[in-house]
Write a protein that holds these residues in place. Structure first.
Motif, PDB file in Angstrom:
ATOM      1  N   LEU A 136       0.776  -1.091   0.107  1.00  0.00           N
ATOM      2  CA  LEU A 136       0.113   0.180  -0.028  1.00  0.00           C
ATOM      3  C   LEU A 136       0.847   1.139   0.139  1.00  0.00           C
ATOM      4  N   TYR A 137       0.611   2.098  -1.045  1.00  0.00           N
ATOM      5  CA  TYR A 137       1.337   3.391  -0.894  1.00  0.00           C
ATOM      6  C   TYR A 137       0.269   4.540  -0.710  1.00  0.00           C
ATOM      7  N   LEU A 138       0.524   5.420  -0.095  1.00  0.00           N
ATOM      8  CA  LEU A 138      -0.469   6.576   0.393  1.00  0.00           C
ATOM      9  C   LEU A 138       0.009   7.876   0.041  1.00  0.00           C
ATOM     10  N   SER A 139      -0.853   8.828  -0.301  1.00  0.00           N
ATOM     11  CA  SER A 139      -0.548  10.063  -0.908  1.00  0.00           C
ATOM     12  C   SER A 139      -2.202  10.893  -0.806  1.00  0.00           C
ATOM     13  N   GLY A 140      -1.967  12.243  -0.846  1.00  0.00           N
ATOM     14  CA  GLY A 140      -2.946  13.008  -1.013  1.00  0.00           C
ATOM     15  C   GLY A 140      -2.596  14.567  -1.065  1.00  0.00           C
ATOM     16  N   HIS A 141      -3.429  15.294  -1.353  1.00  0.00           N
ATOM     17  CA  HIS A 141      -3.277  16.667  -1.303  1.00  0.00           C
ATOM     18  C   HIS A 141      -3.710  17.635  -0.435  1.00  0.00           C
ATOM     19  N   SER A 142      -2.684  18.631   0.074  1.00  0.00           N
ATOM     20  CA  SER A 142      -3.585  19.556   1.505  1.00  0.00           C
ATOM     21  C   SER A 142      -3.864  18.609   2.360  1.00  0.00           C
ATOM     22  N   ALA A 143      -5.163  18.980   2.712  1.00  0.00           N
ATOM     23  CA  ALA A 143      -5.713  17.701   4.008  1.00  0.00           C
ATOM     24  C   ALA A 143      -5.399  16.579   3.637  1.00  0.00           C
ATOM     25  N   GLY A 144      -5.835  16.221   2.554  1.00  0.00           N
ATOM     26  CA  GLY A 144      -5.431  14.726   1.953  1.00  0.00           C
ATOM     27  C   GLY A 144      -4.085  14.332   2.225  1.00  0.00           C
ATOM     28  N   GLY A 145      -3.129  15.156   2.110  1.00  0.00           N
ATOM     29  CA  GLY A 145      -1.653  14.863   2.474  1.00  0.00           C
ATOM     30  C   GLY A 145      -1.568  14.771   3.848  1.00  0.00           C
ATOM     31  N   GLY A 146      -2.058  15.642   4.686  1.00  0.00           N
ATOM     32  CA  GLY A 146      -1.954  15.535   6.030  1.00  0.00           C
ATOM     33  C   GLY A 146      -2.449  14.068   6.324  1.00  0.00           C
ATOM     34  N   THR A 147      -3.668  13.768   5.949  1.00  0.00           N
ATOM     35  CA  THR A 147      -4.288  12.601   6.025  1.00  0.00           C
ATOM     36  C   THR A 147      -3.768  11.267   5.921  1.00  0.00           C
ATOM     37  N   ALA A 148      -3.079  11.253   4.481  1.00  0.00           N
ATOM     38  CA  ALA A 148      -1.970  10.263   3.948  1.00  0.00           C
ATOM     39  C   ALA A 148      -0.836  10.019   5.239  1.00  0.00           C
ATOM     40  N   ALA A 149      -0.402  11.126   5.544  1.00  0.00           N
ATOM     41  CA  ALA A 149       1.044  10.988   6.627  1.00  0.00           C
ATOM     42  C   ALA A 149       0.398  10.584   7.941  1.00  0.00           C
ATOM     43  N   MET A 150      -0.706  10.968   8.368  1.00  0.00           N
ATOM     44  CA  MET A 150      -1.104  10.516   9.850  1.00  0.00           C
ATOM     45  C   MET A 150      -1.577   8.921   9.553  1.00  0.00           C
ATOM     46  N   ALA A 151      -1.996   8.503   8.354  1.00  0.00           N
ATOM     47  CA  ALA A 151      -2.306   7.017   8.446  1.00  0.00           C
ATOM     48  C   ALA A 151      -1.281   6.205   8.281  1.00  0.00           C
ATOM     49  N   ALA A 152      -0.018   6.704   7.606  1.00  0.00           N
ATOM     50  CA  ALA A 152       1.287   6.160   7.553  1.00  0.00           C
ATOM     51  C   ALA A 152       2.002   6.142   9.150  1.00  0.00           C
ATOM     52  N   LEU A 153       1.865   7.154   9.800  1.00  0.00           N
ATOM     53  CA  LEU A 153       2.714   7.401  10.978  1.00  0.00           C
ATOM     54  C   LEU A 153       1.945   6.990  12.363  1.00  0.00           C
ATOM     55  N   ARG A 154       0.522   6.670  12.262  1.00  0.00           N
ATOM     56  CA  ARG A 154      -0.048   6.050  13.426  1.00  0.00           C
ATOM     57  C   ARG A 154      -0.118   4.626  13.459  1.00  0.00           C
ATOM     58  N   LYS A 155       0.706   4.149  13.801  1.00  0.00           N
ATOM     59  CA  LYS A 155       1.059   2.714  13.965  1.00  0.00           C
ATOM     60  C   LYS A 155      -0.079   1.964  14.717  1.00  0.00           C
ATOM     61  N   ARG A 156      -0.340   2.547  15.844  1.00  0.00           N
ATOM     62  CA  ARG A 156      -1.229   1.703  16.728  1.00  0.00           C
ATOM     63  C   ARG A 156      -2.620   1.711  15.807  1.00  0.00           C
ATOM     64  N   ALA A 157      -2.974   2.806  15.291  1.00  0.00           N
ATOM     65  CA  ALA A 157      -4.342   2.693  14.475  1.00  0.00           C
ATOM     66  C   ALA A 157      -4.384   2.040  13.570  1.00  0.00           C
TER      67      ALA A 157
END
Length: 288
Positions: A136-157
């Motif tokens: 799985l590769y994650l991306s997004g633009h603007s708020a979507g970019g922030g969402t993609a980063a949070m999805a990648a970084l929140r390991k417990r979630a």
């Protein structure tokens, strides 16, 4: 193509945002219907928890790119990103365009929780369309970019959603909103809207910022922004890159010359744009 909102959305905050929306929704009407494999699939009970899948016939075990739309977590449609589908599928990836619950009806972390929930759903089901839920590769633009980063970084979630963090092979946020903290937002500004519209409590501004989650990152993170982007976006991405450089995974940061906040997404209407080359290189380096 019907773009009627599932719920009433507030007015877009300024004319440039409206012009951007008008442009990308018009481009969505020119979508190659031959690659749309499924539309408006549910990954949760809320009507905004929906996603579309694009893939070429005969795909097997293909990497998957999930791209979240922008809109400040208050606006936006998954159709914002449809114009990218053909360029991504041509490169041998399955393309997923989701939407998510929006504020103020659903304040953060609703959008971030939805991202993890979606990835859990894709891990189980994307094989139907030839995708590999372990790539799985994650991306997004603007708020979507922030969402993609949070999805990648929140390991417990991710783990709670049934996604081993190692299945996230890379993240490429574009003009991502990475830091919601502001010590003294101006009245009626976008920064003030964070506190009045997005957050349950003002003290959660750091908690809901991707820049706060970088410690121990294991996901290659290749971020970019426009040379004429907002000072907040440029500053937050630069600070986040400095933190990511000291974590185990690779990190990169690129400034697109002469482009503003909306241009950094509109540029991807060019199927030969260098961003797609960055995506291809990351997939070649990290895909199983």
């Amino acid at each position: 193509m019907d773009h009627a909102p599932l719920f009433a959305q507030p007015p877009l905050p300024f004319p440039a945002a409206q012009r951007y929306e008008d442009t990308v929704l018009e481009w969505a009407r020119d979508l190659d219907a031959g690659i749309l494999r499924a539309r408006d699939l549910a990954y949760g009970p809320d009507p905004q928890q929906r996603y579309d899948v694009f893939a070429a016939g005969g795909m097997r075990g293909a990497p998957v790119l999930v791209f979240w739309h922008g809109g400040g977590w208050t606006n936006g449609y998954k159709e914002y990103v449809h114009f990218m589908a053909e360029a991504v599928v041509r490169r041998g990836l399955v393309f997923v365009a989701p939407t998510y619950r929006l504020a103020p009806r659903h304040r953060l972390p609703a959008a971030f929780d939805d991202a993890a929930l979606l990835l859990g759903e894709l891990r189980r089901t994307v094989g139907r369309w030839g995708g590999d839920g372990r790539n799985l590769y994650l991306s997004g633009h603007s708020a979507g970019g922030g969402t993609a980063a949070m999805a990648a970084l929140r390991k417990r979630a991710l783990e709670r959603a049934g996604v081993p963090p190692g299945d996230i092979r890379g993240c490429l946020p574009i003009s991502g909103v990475m830091d919601l903290h502001h010590p003294c937002p101006e009245p009626d500004s976008l920064e003030e809207r964070v506190y009045t519209t997005l957050l349950e409590q003002p003290c959660e501004d750091a908690l809901m910022s991707a820049i706060s989650w970088t410690a121990g990152n294991l996901v290659p993170m290749m971020a970019s922004y426009g040379e004429r982007d907002s000072a907040r976006v440029i500053g937050a991405n630069t600070r986040m890159y400095e933190l990511l450089k000291h974590q185990p995974a690779d990190a990169g940061l690129h400034a697109w010359e002469g482009l503003d906040h909306f241009d950094t997404h509109l540029m991807l209407a060019d199927p030969g744009h260098a961003w797609y080359g960055h995506l291809e290189a990351l997939v070649a380096r990290t895909s199983r």
